[in-house]
Design a protein around this motif. Structure first.
Motif, mmCIF file in Angstrom:
data_model
loop_
_atom_site.group_PDB
_atom_site.id
_atom_site.type_symbol
_atom_site.label_atom_id
_atom_site.label_comp_id
_atom_site.label_asym_id
_atom_site.label_seq_id
_atom_site.Cartn_x
_atom_site.Cartn_y
_atom_site.Cartn_z
ATOM 1 N N VAL A 298 0.068 3.724 2.391
ATOM 2 C CA VAL A 298 -0.337 4.456 3.406
ATOM 3 C C VAL A 298 0.813 4.860 4.214
ATOM 4 O O VAL A 298 1.933 3.628 4.427
ATOM 5 N N ALA A 299 0.873 5.751 4.999
ATOM 6 C CA ALA A 299 1.789 6.189 6.085
ATOM 7 C C ALA A 299 1.075 6.199 7.251
ATOM 8 O O ALA A 299 0.055 6.854 7.383
ATOM 9 N N TYR A 300 1.632 5.635 8.356
ATOM 10 C CA TYR A 300 1.129 5.767 9.660
ATOM 11 C C TYR A 300 2.047 6.289 10.788
ATOM 12 O O TYR A 300 3.106 5.830 10.584
ATOM 13 N N ILE A 301 1.890 7.621 11.052
ATOM 14 C CA ILE A 301 2.654 8.268 12.021
ATOM 15 C C ILE A 301 2.108 8.373 13.445
ATOM 16 O O ILE A 301 0.867 8.710 13.502
ATOM 17 N N THR B 82 0.864 -1.361 -0.040
ATOM 18 C CA THR B 82 0.031 -0.120 0.099
ATOM 19 C C THR B 82 0.808 1.284 -0.018
ATOM 20 O O THR B 82 2.031 1.247 0.058
ATOM 21 N N LYS C 79 -5.392 1.814 16.285
ATOM 22 C CA LYS C 79 -4.085 2.510 16.152
ATOM 23 C C LYS C 79 -4.282 4.123 15.912
ATOM 24 O O LYS C 79 -3.253 4.746 16.093
ATOM 25 N N LEU C 80 -5.476 4.276 15.379
ATOM 26 C CA LEU C 80 -5.572 5.975 15.199
ATOM 27 C C LEU C 80 -6.343 6.542 16.682
ATOM 28 O O LEU C 80 -6.470 7.733 16.551
ATOM 29 N N GLU D 250 -6.378 -0.429 4.252
ATOM 30 C CA GLU D 250 -5.268 -0.598 5.246
ATOM 31 C C GLU D 250 -5.758 0.470 6.239
ATOM 32 O O GLU D 250 -5.710 0.576 7.363
ATOM 33 N N ILE D 251 -6.166 1.599 6.071
ATOM 34 C CA ILE D 251 -6.501 2.882 6.725
ATOM 35 C C ILE D 251 -7.472 2.480 7.693
ATOM 36 O O ILE D 251 -7.759 2.693 8.983
ATOM 37 N N ARG E 273 -8.377 -0.586 8.388
ATOM 38 C CA ARG E 273 -7.972 -1.677 9.346
ATOM 39 C C ARG E 273 -7.159 -0.890 10.416
ATOM 40 O O ARG E 273 -7.301 -1.439 11.680
ATOM 41 N N LEU E 274 -6.309 0.013 10.115
ATOM 42 C CA LEU E 274 -5.536 0.623 11.347
ATOM 43 C C LEU E 274 -6.712 1.198 12.379
ATOM 44 O O LEU E 274 -6.261 1.218 13.586
ATOM 45 N N TYR F 291 2.015 12.832 17.105
ATOM 46 C CA TYR F 291 3.079 12.535 16.481
ATOM 47 C C TYR F 291 4.001 13.903 16.355
ATOM 48 O O TYR F 291 5.045 13.941 15.635
ATOM 49 N N GLN G 35 -1.823 9.246 13.084
ATOM 50 C CA GLN G 35 -2.519 9.668 11.638
ATOM 51 C C GLN G 35 -2.064 8.726 10.725
ATOM 52 O O GLN G 35 -1.078 8.201 10.660
ATOM 53 N N ALA G 36 -3.085 8.277 9.843
ATOM 54 C CA ALA G 36 -2.800 7.536 8.556
ATOM 55 C C ALA G 36 -3.195 8.371 7.286
ATOM 56 O O ALA G 36 -4.285 9.064 7.151
#
Lengths: 337, 337, 337, 337
Positions: free
Chosen positions: B261-264, B259, C143-144, C134-135, C137-138, D236, C250-251
């Protein structure tokens, strides 16, 4: 704590970089005098930065009892002699790289420094670069596991003047020397060197007895392998990257850029080229190496980049030259030490 | 236009990849039969994909007059013999790499193919990868100017089974062979090879007579230089990159990821690891090379990846092995051709 | 398990996408018939993909007792009526979005589907896109943290034909409807909508009674806020991004591109533009939503994207239209349901 | 040219930033005096930077005939009064933002400055940030065509102290004010504002009468639309981004980070979080805005960021507050000017 009193020998480009770092960023030190064989140059810098003394003869600096430490920023061929004199005068020494192009003269510096009990730090500023220092930190913390492959890319935006090429000792001694130090900084001692080299940028460089495009394969004593690729000219600018691969992960540093702006239109997505050249790219590292030196002297702690690092980087350069000359891998043990 | 009738010899992993590509993505061809010495395997694939014939003996495929082209996807040691037989039977041939581990047998294939006037394409699928093909396109269009340095990184997520290592011919013949082909695809013919190699992943690989971490320095006939770095295991996955530097610019391909996607969060900015392994990473290229082969046969145009490419990649592998064995640079002209 | 027998109503662009997905990627289903008011079109697709029956009248499909499920891919104005008929005929239904441009007709579909006990899935394919999934899923994994701000960018490479603009219901019903569904997919139910909208791309769009550049501010029932920005034309291509910000991180999803190649020269560092348009960008999601539908029918599990999702996305579009018309924030409760 | 003599009023965080910029980076100016109601603070800064005079009462600075320009870095509620006094004393003025929280007092400053004929620059430092300035440059050069959508993301790493929230005027006046100025810097005058706002970070912020998460939709007079999204806390770190979309292309600025190192292992590919907070992120812009001010005074050229910019940013903040209070879009013409 009292400010460390410093004298700068050589008021050229790199001498000015250090003079400005100290003046603007290091309140722990003050520059008492600056010398240059071209007196006008020294006076101009002194005037701009408020340095009280400017002179043509560096001996005035060495003889000034007030001065505790000197920065040797003169031309390469004078480094070793001045360093020996400075040590004998009891001054701590920050010496620009390369210390010398011969092992013999560097060994004289080592002797003089040891005898005088002064500190000496070599100007391998890239060890202090934010990106490379972060990779070193990751390696030290074990995040990369056992190091396996170290890759260094180092390309200049423009070749130096042919006059410089003729006296510099060649690409391996004036340019790759920084990369050899980086290789040792990350991977430890090197056992063997094999160099591929060619002239593809400018035939005049070849006529001057040098090469302009090179690839150096390294074997480290740890068992790791490495590669340095150099070029005297990259049309897109100064390309300075490092990639370290180990059993625990990989860390890589991409180039620093003037901005983080992306511009996208029908032609594609455009981002910045790298920062122009070493003054821009490594400004932060120049200031940080100087802070480290000032701190080492003031607090009597060892310098992190020693004259031995200068010696070993030179020997790697000499090994690379021999590898090209004899077209074979060269063990570092073949090079005088 | 009538569909090209194809037979597949070998129903293992790569045989299935090609069977699916044709079934699902290439309406210009149809698979008439599939064989495998393990008949159950061939039958299972035939059943799943609606292939009318499954057999244990590939001669049934070679003797089937309806079949115009065969895909040789059996074990490496059988490639050359089957290719010769297939040519003699008048079949066009798609042959998985490596054609063979000896120059002599590949030359027999070349003779047989020439004599029969059939087409032969080697499965160097990476030439068809979207990233590498784009770099080739940039080079062909002159966007990179005169090529100077070619850098290939190729690391696997996991080492193969030790049993495979023992018979594969070693890392240079089973893994680097793809990178040697990529080097030639981009940079043309190679003149000289120097290889550094070591065992850092698993001592059992060393005991099996192979290495697991390697760096190959290349000199191209054009004057360009190159380097391939390989490892049997990268903990972060399948690492497949290419960087080409020339007088006009530099092109580099980073890894494909599942993907974008960036997760920060407080720990940093996390993006994906590369696609898992070659089936995921190179799926598109497998389909595209097969389309190219089908098209070459149907429209009687030359295949782009020939048996000579297979031969030259093998010779580079043999040169690398000799370089390690004799610890010296090896000219390609030293290797039988 | 026996293959699910499917009929496709509408052989235009999206009908062909689904026909190919099933033919090439979903062995669990087979297409028994395809219809199109333009018979030639249906016949061409049937011929290419080996579909045994092609017809002009979709009733032939509804009356075919062999067919278990239908895909409604005809023009928007026919969706609801055909869906009701299909439900009455006992067929499971995959219906392209939007179901209809009126709440009343969608409610008739809901009634018919409930009465018949058949499954219905709406073609909100973007829920199945690898990046957005994927977002999601996060977010589902926590995770967010608590979601605070949801930002959707959705811009087309080219505006549609003016004829289409006149009948589509306008940008909020034909384009933003996908983004409204994405907003609900990630953030749950929406409480209020405020829309800014203007004509900046083509005055003809304004003359047709629509806008071409819009920004929709959202309040979710959860307390989160959101924003959608749309444009009918981005000169750099199809721009489809999502950013979700919460207390835990953040995603963000950037655009998919044809390659991962960077080309750097004196002009800067160039990377690819996004994949051209929805067929390229969302191909994977079209296949995955169809697999999900086939699976829901075969294994009697609920569909994930229901007719209610179609209804709610329509209501958000109607609220946005009302917001522009009356120049005020509009509560979703003001819209008929 | 003679050095410009400057006095600094307020020796807190931002006063120190400017004091250091001038001392270390702007040889064209020198600081003659610094004041702070907390005298010890002023003395400490004076001592560290070699500023000859430190005082508690800023009138000593205003009455010092040697001083040509003052920097007003005191608490917000004192800005306007001091600015008026400074203008009356004939000093050029650099005034930190916000000038005041009321239109009336800013207008008094405007009158006083006009009457005295002195220059005034507002501390909207972000206009001088390398990333945002580059986007402005692209816009000015026409690379973005006609601007359509402007998106600003601005999130802090931590909320301010509740005591500060109570007196700051609220998020729109103390935080978004910077973003309103950025919106005007890029897009020109704003016609209408609609604000969504909520409390999601800390209920205590709500109890203090403020919000912590907000989204402001903008209509520009040019016809462009815009959106600002704010949050008092991003786990973050400091998130400062700008995206400008026009008919000719799109430019976007991502966050600055401490390094450009990527570390990849089995968990994914990790890169740095943004630079910590405004002192780190905007250091370069603080120095550059001060150079601009010094230059404007010394060379008698207009300042680029005027008191009118301060006024308009305030009016946008007041419009956003009214929008939230009355839950409707608010025309800027409704706000006193």
């Amino acid at each position: 704590m009292q400010k460390l009193k410093v004298g700068i020998i050589g008021a050229g480009r790199i001498g000015q970089v250090h003079a400005k770092s100290i003046t603007y960023h290091i309140p722990q030190a003050e520059i008492v005098a600056i010398s240059d064989i071209y007196l006008e140059g020294a006076m101009k810098v002194a005037d701009e930065l408020g340095i009280p003394n400017a002179c043509a003869d560096y001996h005035e600096i060495l003889n000034n009892p007030e001065i505790e430490a000197v920065l040797i920023c003169s031309s390469t061929d004078t480094h070793a002699d001045i360093a020996v004199e400075a040590a004998e005068a009891g001054k701590h020494i920050f010496c620009e790289k390369p210390v010398d192009l011969t092992v013999a003269k560097i060994k004289k510096v080592i002797s003089a420094v040891e005898k005088a009990g002064v500190k000496l730090q070599i100007g391998f500023n890239r060890r202090y670069d934010h990106n490379f220092a972060e990779i070193k930190r990751l390696a030290n913390e074990g995040k990369l596991g056992k190091l396996q492959t170290i890759k260094i890319t180092s390309r200049d935006p423009e070749p130096p003047a042919i006059e410089y090429v003729k006296v510099s000792g060649g690409i391996f001694l004036d340019m790759t020397v920084h990369d050899f130090d980086m290789a040792r900084f990350i991977g430890g001692e090197v056992e063997e060197v094999y160099a591929n080299a060619t002239v593809m940028v400018d035939p005049a460089i070849g006529e001057a007895g040098d090469v302009d495009t090179a690839l150096v394969a390294l074997k480290f004593k740890s068992g790791a392998i490495g590669v340095i690729d150099n070029c005297r000219k990259a049309c897109y600018g100064y390309d300075q990257r490092l990639e370290v691969f180990g059993s625990g992960g990989q860390a890589s540093a991409s180039n620093d850029t003037p901005t983080n702006v992306a511009y996208i239109n029908n032609d594609g997505n455009r981002t910045d080229k790298p920062l122009y050249f070493f003054l821009e790219r490594y400004m932060q590292s120049f200031a940080d190496e100087m802070k480290e030196f000032i701190n080492a002297v003031q607090n009597d702690v060892p310098t992190k980049t020693t004259v031995n690092d200068g010696l070993e980087a030179l020997r790697l350069g000499l090994a690379a030259k021999l590898s090209v000359a004899e077209h074979r891998p060269v063990k570092l043990s073949e090079i005088e030490c």
